[in-house]
Design an enzyme around this catalytic site. Structure first.
Site, PDB file in Angstrom:
ATOM      1  CE  LYS A   1      -2.174   2.774   3.477  1.00  0.00           C
ATOM      2  NZ  LYS A   1      -0.937   3.319   4.045  1.00  0.00           N
ATOM      3  CG  ASN A   2       2.569   2.736   3.191  1.00  0.00           C
ATOM      4  OD1 ASN A   2       1.412   3.057   2.936  1.00  0.00           O
ATOM      5  ND2 ASN A   2       3.017   2.607   4.436  1.00  0.00           N
TER       6      ASN A   2
ATOM      7  NE  ARG B   1       0.040  12.353   4.788  1.00  0.00           N
ATOM      8  CZ  ARG B   1       0.186  13.620   5.136  1.00  0.00           C
ATOM      9  NH1 ARG B   1      -0.858  14.320   5.514  1.00  0.00           N
ATOM     10  NH2 ARG B   1       1.374  14.187   5.102  1.00  0.00           N
TER      11      ARG B   1
ATOM     12  CB  CYS C   1      -4.490   7.009   9.202  1.00  0.00           C
ATOM     13  SG  CYS C   1      -5.040   5.478   8.456  1.00  0.00           S
TER      14      CYS C   1
ATOM     15  NE  ARG D   1      -0.407  11.019   8.273  1.00  0.00           N
ATOM     16  CZ  ARG D   1      -0.632   9.949   7.509  1.00  0.00           C
ATOM     17  NH1 ARG D   1      -1.838   9.438   7.441  1.00  0.00           N
ATOM     18  NH2 ARG D   1       0.342   9.415   6.817  1.00  0.00           N
TER      19      ARG D   1
ATOM     20  CG  ASP E   1       2.771   2.090   9.195  1.00  0.00           C
ATOM     21  OD1 ASP E   1       1.945   2.879   9.643  1.00  0.00           O
ATOM     22  OD2 ASP E   1       3.562   2.389   8.282  1.00  0.00           O
TER      23      ASP E   1
ATOM     24  CB  VAL F   1       7.180   7.696  13.352  1.00  0.00           C
ATOM     25  CG1 VAL F   1       6.904   8.170  11.930  1.00  0.00           C
ATOM     26  CG2 VAL F   1       8.436   6.838  13.397  1.00  0.00           C
TER      27      VAL F   1
ATOM     28  NE  ARG G   1      -6.586   5.036   3.536  1.00  0.00           N
ATOM     29  CZ  ARG G   1      -5.583   5.505   4.288  1.00  0.00           C
ATOM     30  NH1 ARG G   1      -5.745   5.719   5.566  1.00  0.00           N
ATOM     31  NH2 ARG G   1      -4.411   5.772   3.762  1.00  0.00           N
TER      32      ARG G   1
HETATM   33  N1  EPU Z   1       5.842  15.321   8.606  1.00  0.00           N
HETATM   34  C1  EPU Z   1       5.824  16.689   8.770  1.00  0.00           C
HETATM   35  N2  EPU Z   1       5.657  17.479   7.653  1.00  0.00           N
HETATM   36  C2  EPU Z   1       5.515  16.947   6.411  1.00  0.00           C
HETATM   37  C3  EPU Z   1       5.544  15.533   6.254  1.00  0.00           C
HETATM   38  C4  EPU Z   1       5.713  14.750   7.380  1.00  0.00           C
HETATM   39  O1  EPU Z   1       5.962  17.189   9.890  1.00  0.00           O
HETATM   40  O2  EPU Z   1       5.360  17.702   5.447  1.00  0.00           O
HETATM   41  C5  EPU Z   1       6.004  14.467   9.803  1.00  0.00           C
HETATM   42  C6  EPU Z   1       4.741  13.616  10.037  1.00  0.00           C
HETATM   43  O3  EPU Z   1       3.734  14.346  10.695  1.00  0.00           O
HETATM   44  C7  EPU Z   1       5.300  12.468  10.848  1.00  0.00           C
HETATM   45  C8  EPU Z   1       6.701  12.279  10.261  1.00  0.00           C
HETATM   46  O4  EPU Z   1       7.025  13.509   9.585  1.00  0.00           O
HETATM   47  O5  EPU Z   1       5.395  12.852  12.192  1.00  0.00           O
HETATM   48  C9  EPU Z   1       6.842  11.132   9.294  1.00  0.00           C
HETATM   49  O6  EPU Z   1       5.881  11.253   8.267  1.00  0.00           O
HETATM   50  P1  EPU Z   1       6.143  10.681   6.798  1.00  0.00           P
HETATM   51  O7  EPU Z   1       6.144  11.820   5.842  1.00  0.00           O
HETATM   52  O8  EPU Z   1       7.327   9.793   6.837  1.00  0.00           O
HETATM   53  O9  EPU Z   1       4.853   9.826   6.572  1.00  0.00           O
HETATM   54  P2  EPU Z   1       3.955   9.723   5.282  1.00  0.00           P
HETATM   55  O10 EPU Z   1       4.757   9.720   4.055  1.00  0.00           O
HETATM   56  O11 EPU Z   1       2.815  10.682   5.396  1.00  0.00           O
HETATM   57  C10 EPU Z   1       4.063   7.126   5.095  1.00  0.00           C
HETATM   58  C11 EPU Z   1       3.059   6.015   5.136  1.00  0.00           C
HETATM   59  C12 EPU Z   1       2.576   5.817   6.555  1.00  0.00           C
HETATM   60  C13 EPU Z   1       3.769   5.489   7.426  1.00  0.00           C
HETATM   61  C14 EPU Z   1       4.805   6.619   7.325  1.00  0.00           C
HETATM   62  C15 EPU Z   1       6.069   6.353   8.117  1.00  0.00           C
HETATM   63  C16 EPU Z   1       2.063   6.163   2.960  1.00  0.00           C
HETATM   64  C17 EPU Z   1       0.863   6.445   2.141  1.00  0.00           C
HETATM   65  N3  EPU Z   1       1.950   6.334   4.259  1.00  0.00           N
HETATM   66  O12 EPU Z   1       3.347   8.286   5.506  1.00  0.00           O
HETATM   67  O13 EPU Z   1       1.719   4.706   6.535  1.00  0.00           O
HETATM   68  O14 EPU Z   1       3.369   5.325   8.748  1.00  0.00           O
HETATM   69  O15 EPU Z   1       5.161   6.829   5.946  1.00  0.00           O
HETATM   70  O16 EPU Z   1       6.725   5.238   7.625  1.00  0.00           O
HETATM   71  O17 EPU Z   1       3.087   5.743   2.452  1.00  0.00           O
HETATM   72  C18 EPU Z   1      -0.061   3.346   7.221  1.00  0.00           C
HETATM   73  O18 EPU Z   1       0.327   2.562   6.343  1.00  0.00           O
HETATM   74  O19 EPU Z   1      -0.968   3.083   8.047  1.00  0.00           O
HETATM   75  C19 EPU Z   1       0.578   4.649   7.302  1.00  0.00           C
HETATM   76  C20 EPU Z   1       0.131   5.635   8.063  1.00  0.00           C
END
Ligand code: EPU
Length: 445
Positions: free
Chosen positions: A23-24, A97, A121, A126, A312, A334, A420
């Site tokens: 999914k990611n 997202r 989520c 976020r 996760d 995280v 999802r």
């Molecule tokens: N963050 C910021 N600003 C930003 C982007 C991120 O402050 O502009 C912070 C976030 O709030 C968080 C941290 O940085 O505290 C890490 O966020 P990251 O950007 O790494 O997460 P993401 O890309 O939004 C993906 C996965 C998540 C997974 C995280 C961490 C997808 C679609 N989602 O999210 O997956 O937990 O990386 O590995 O790829 C899930 O699968 O349930 C899920 C939430």
């Protein structure tokens, strides 16, 4: 009308499940198809909601998406890429997202991107500040004033830049990759995320003709090229789904073979699994996870970016820790707000206390800021069935496995959220011997 899942607990889950594309990774790979000058083919695509959302987003941007009904493979032809209308964009507000990752590819093709208000989520604020900063580094102009979301323009094209992320964000790293590959000149990204899903995205971009190196200490360098071709790629399997089923085996005292699970992408999970008393056997096709008997052991754990213990994996594992003999401590580093799901576990009989202090050694951004991001779990505690409304994807899965292990019957609503990220979830549960029924909400409660 919503649905309610009735779970009669106490049955060990036994059998085989297959995990397909992550999914990611898969939705991002689909976005990458926009960068090519000919069609891309993505294989091992799961039937999950995020894939449906991105398919629809690609279509409103003029990409032809064809699904092979026999295999599920997607062919994406970007030759007709066009600007979507604000009404079309608005229908995707709050869905996911992923739309923020359309920016780079759309700016390269059209000079403009309109991004709906984002979903995903609810596990913290976020924010998207890293994404917007990254885009500004490439020369994009951001206009948040529109009623339907954010408009991003690149009137002078996009130029490579030296960027350092404040935190190794998965999404922001993907933003850089999807933008830099066709930007003018060289991009250097410091403090990049290097999750296996990111390395798989790099592999498919490389197949398209991109010039990318991953250096020491989380530094990624990209030399932009004018044109990219399409890719043909088999998505790496979903290690988060694999870890979820592994925890389900442990919590229900079961035995599940997860076809498609890859050991090297789960190293820290497997280490932890064994530490708390779970067992596994690795084969060429997947990993068998089982409860070998005896007591589960408590542990102290911190979530972290790859190669650490992934955030996760935390929620399903917490359910296993409610069954361990002694006190476990988990420090979530995280996301600031990823323990909300424990309220339902406490209602089911678990003993979980949340703290805003950092109960761990990893430098964390959430200490002294009133975020309950450390959990102390005392076990073992018997779990009993309850009425549960699922809050988010991984928290929801943890509720389901708690209900599957609990004594008595649980009624679970909000089950749509599970779609999802977990393909054919009901089919898999039934195949593992779970006693579950899905009904329309009004008729059963
Ligand atoms: N963050 C910021 N600003 C930003 C982007 C991120 O402050 O502009 C912070 C976030 O709030 C968080 C941290 O940085 O505290 C890490 O966020 P990251 O950007 O790494 O997460 P993401 O890309 O939004 C993906 C996965 C998540 C997974 C995280 C961490 C997808 C679609 N989602 O999210 O997956 O937990 O990386 O590995 O790829 C899930 O699968 O349930 C899920 C939430």
């Amino acid at each position: 009308m919503g649905k309610v899942l009735t779970i009669h607990g106490g049955v060990p889950l036994k059998g085989k499940v297959t995990v397909r594309g992550a999914k990611n990774l898969v939705p991002k790979a689909m976005v990458a198809a926009l960068l090519g000058d000919c069609p891309s083919v993505l294989r091992n695509v799961p039937e999950i909601k995020d894939v449906a959302v991105v398919t629809s987003l690609l279509k409103i941007h003029g990409v032809t998406v064809t699904k092979d009904e026999a295999t599920g493979d997607l062919t994406m032809d970007p030759s007709g890429t066009k600007t979507a209308t604000s009404n079309e964009i608005d229908t995707h507000a709050g869905d996911s997202r992923i739309p923020i990752l359309f920016c780079g590819p759309l700016l390269h093709s059209l000079g403009e991107a309109l991004i709906p208000n984002l979903g995903g989520c609810k596990i913290g604020d976020r924010p998207i500040d890293f994404h917007l900063d990254v885009l500004r580094h490439f020369g994009a102009e951001i206009d948040k004033a529109g009623p339907f979301g954010t408009t991003i323009r690149a009137p002078h094209g996009l130029t490579g830049a030296k960027i350092s992320l404040p935190y190794p964000s998965v999404g922001a790293t993907e933003q850089v990759l999807l933008t830099a590959v066709r930007a003018k000149g060289t991009t250097e990204l410091e403090n990049a995320a290097v999750e296996p899903e990111i390395l798989d995205l790099i592999s498919l971009l490389q197949k398209m003709g991109a010039l990318i190196t991953v250096g020491r200490d989380r530094v990624i360098r990209v030399t932009g090229v004018e044109k990219l071709k399409g890719y043909n790629h088999k998505a790496l399997p979903d290690r988060n789904e694999a870890a979820s089923w592994a925890s389900a085996a442990l919590v229900t005292k079961g035995d599940i073979f997860v076809e498609g699970a890859i050991q090297r992408n789960l190293t820290s999970f497997l280490h932890t699994y064994r530490q708390i008393g779970g067992e596994f056997e690795v084969t060429d096709d997947g990993i068998r996870f089982f409860h070998p008997g005896g007591e589960l052991k408590p542990l102290i754990l911190e979530t972290d970016v790859h190669p650490g213990f992934m955030t996760d994996w935390q929620q399903p594992l917490v359910v296993a820790l409610t069954q361990a003999s002694g006190v476990s401590i988990i420090h979530e580093t995280v996301y600031e707000n990823r323990f909300g799901f424990t309220t339902a576990l406490v209602e089911m009989g678990a003993r979980v206390q949340l703290h805003s202090e950092c109960l761990g050694a990893i430098p964390c951004r959430f200490g002294q800021r009133n975020f309950k991001h450390s959990a102390v779990i005392t076990g073992p505690t018997p779990l009993t069935g309850a009425d549960i409304d699922i809050p988010d994807l991984r928290g929801g899965f943890s509720h389901l496995i708690a209900a599957l292990a609990a004594e008595g019957t649980s009624h679970v609503t909000g089950i749509e959220l599970i779609n999802r990220g977990y393909e054919k979830f009901m089919e898999k549960l039934t195949g593992l011997g779970a006693r579950v029924e899905m009904n329309e909400l009004a008729s059963s409660l």
